[in-house]
Design an enzyme around this catalytic site. Sequence first.
Site, PDB file in Angstrom:
ATOM      1  N   ASP A 133      -5.320   6.960   9.837  1.00  0.00           N
ATOM      2  CA  ASP A 133      -5.022   5.612  10.065  1.00  0.00           C
ATOM      3  C   ASP A 133      -3.820   5.714  10.990  1.00  0.00           C
ATOM      4  O   ASP A 133      -3.320   4.700  11.938  1.00  0.00           O
ATOM      5  CB  ASP A 133      -4.932   4.545   9.281  1.00  0.00           C
TER       6      ASP A 133
ATOM      7  N   HIS B 171      -0.476   5.175   6.977  1.00  0.00           N
ATOM      8  CA  HIS B 171      -0.161   5.701   5.720  1.00  0.00           C
ATOM      9  C   HIS B 171       0.206   7.166   5.413  1.00  0.00           C
ATOM     10  O   HIS B 171      -0.563   7.943   6.097  1.00  0.00           O
ATOM     11  CB  HIS B 171      -1.225   5.069   4.860  1.00  0.00           C
TER      12      HIS B 171
ATOM     13  N   SER C 184       0.821  -1.147  -0.129  1.00  0.00           N
ATOM     14  CA  SER C 184       0.124   0.073  -0.206  1.00  0.00           C
ATOM     15  C   SER C 184       0.764   1.237   0.097  1.00  0.00           C
ATOM     16  O   SER C 184       0.416   2.464  -0.482  1.00  0.00           O
ATOM     17  CB  SER C 184      -0.872  -0.045   1.147  1.00  0.00           C
TER      18      SER C 184
END
Length: 213
Positions: free
Chosen positions: A183, A186, A37
Site C-alpha cells: 500500500d 505501512h 495501525s
Amino acid sequence: MRFKAALLHFAVIVGGLLGAVPVATAEPLQLVGFGDSLMAGYQLPPDDALPVKLQKALIAEGVDVVITNAGVSGDTTTSGLARVDWSVPDGTDGVILELGANDALRGIAPEETRKNLEAILDRLKARGIPVLILGMLAPPNMGGDYGDRFNPIYPELAAKYALPFHPFVLDGVVTHPDLQLEDGMHPNAKGVDVMVERMLPVVRGFVKTIGDR
C-alpha cells in the site's frame, strides 16, 4: 541441656522457614503503545508489531519492560481520545503515543488534531502517567498550507508538556518502498526494524526517567 537443645532446634526451624520465603523482586515496567495501525502492526504477524519489537530491543539491553499493544488500525485522534481511559489501564508506568496519521490522510483540520492530542495528554497527565510522543508529518499531497498547520503540532506539544519526543515515527521508512507494504503507507517487518532502531535512543531515555522516579 534439654532447654538449650530445644532452643537450638527452634532456631533451626525458624531459620529454615525464613530462608524459604521468596525474595521480592521489582516488577517490570508496564508501558502501553497507544496509537493507530502503525502501532498495531497492520497486516503483520503479531510478533512484528512495533510494541513487540521495541520491547525485545529494550530487553536485549537489560531493561525489564512489558509494552502492551494498544494500537487500533484506522484510529484518528478523535477515536483515540474516546478510548484512552480504558485502553491505558491503571498501573501503567508510561505511554508511547502515536496518533494523527489518519487525521492527515483524511484531511481533518489540524486544529482538531491538536485539540484531541492535548486532551489525551491532559488525561494522562491527570493520572500521573508519563508520555513519549511519536511525531507525524502530513503527506505532501495535502498541500503546503495543511503541512504548515499540521507538522508543528507534535514538537509544540512536546515542548508545552515537557515530554520526550521522536520527530517522525516513519523516519527511515517513508521514502523506501522495500521497507513498506504494497500500500506504500505501512511498514513491513523490516520497516518496523528500522523504526525501532531510529526511535530506540529516545525510548531508552524515556524508560530511564520512569525508572528513576
